[in-house]
Motif scaffolding. Structure first.
Motif, PDB file in Angstrom:
ATOM      1  N   UNK A   1      64.489  51.239 116.792  1.00  0.00           N
ATOM      2  CA  UNK A   1      64.655  52.432 117.628  1.00  0.00           C
ATOM      3  C   UNK A   1      64.895  52.109 119.092  1.00  0.00           C
ATOM      4  N   UNK A   2      64.722  50.853 119.456  1.00  0.00           N
ATOM      5  CA  UNK A   2      64.825  50.490 120.877  1.00  0.00           C
ATOM      6  C   UNK A   2      66.291  50.255 121.237  1.00  0.00           C
ATOM      7  N   UNK A   3      66.697  50.887 122.353  1.00  0.00           N
ATOM      8  CA  UNK A   3      68.078  50.765 122.807  1.00  0.00           C
ATOM      9  C   UNK A   3      68.350  49.334 123.245  1.00  0.00           C
ATOM     10  N   UNK A   4      69.337  48.742 122.624  1.00  0.00           N
ATOM     11  CA  UNK A   4      69.639  47.336 122.900  1.00  0.00           C
ATOM     12  C   UNK A   4      69.991  47.135 124.358  1.00  0.00           C
ATOM     13  N   UNK A   5      69.439  46.084 124.925  1.00  0.00           N
ATOM     14  CA  UNK A   5      69.790  45.700 126.282  1.00  0.00           C
ATOM     15  C   UNK A   5      68.912  46.277 127.360  1.00  0.00           C
TER      16      UNK A   5
END
Length: 131
Positions: free
Chosen positions: A62-66
């Motif tokens: 669920x974590x936005x990459x970058x």
């Protein structure tokens, strides 16, 4: 006695950055997994990512990459969570957590399968992002 102590939280405007730190002490096992979670507005704790002493690093789906990066000191005494381009919905309490010897519980917690199996928690540090 295992101790995890978070620091680095605070108030920041949207678009800003913060670096959280987790000081780790007391582990006697050769294998330890240490991860970051957050709790927003009383929701369940959400996994962000973890590091394993075997070299594995994973982030929650669920974590936005970058935008979130986990790193550590070479001696494993301090773990970091670098957060960039922060948004108001990132506001909450950020926790450092750990499990020793067998890391499956923490790995599954990071993936969203419940945090009950995780053995050790820090006290949390508050992050507030204003728009």
């Amino acid at each position: 006695q295992v101790e995890l102590v978070e620091s680095g939280g605070g108030a920041v405007q949207a678009g800003g950055s913060l670096r959280l730190a987790c000081k780790v002490s007391g582990f006697t096992y050769s294998r330890v997994c240490i991860g970051w979670f957050r709790q927003v507005r009383g929701d369940e704790r959400e996994g962000i990512g973890f590091l394993d002493t075997d070299g594995t690093k994973r982030y929650a789906p669920s974590i936005e990459k970058g935008r979130f990066t986990i790193s550590k000191e070479s001696d494993w005494m301090t773990l970091y969570l670098e957060m960039n381009n922060l948004k108001p919905e990132d506001s909450g309490t950020y926790y450092c957590a750990a499990q020793a010897a067998v890391c499956m519980g923490l790995m599954r917690a990071i993936q969203g399968h419940g945090v009950d199996p995780v053995d050790y928690w820090g006290q949390g540090t508050q992050v507030t992002v204003s728009s």
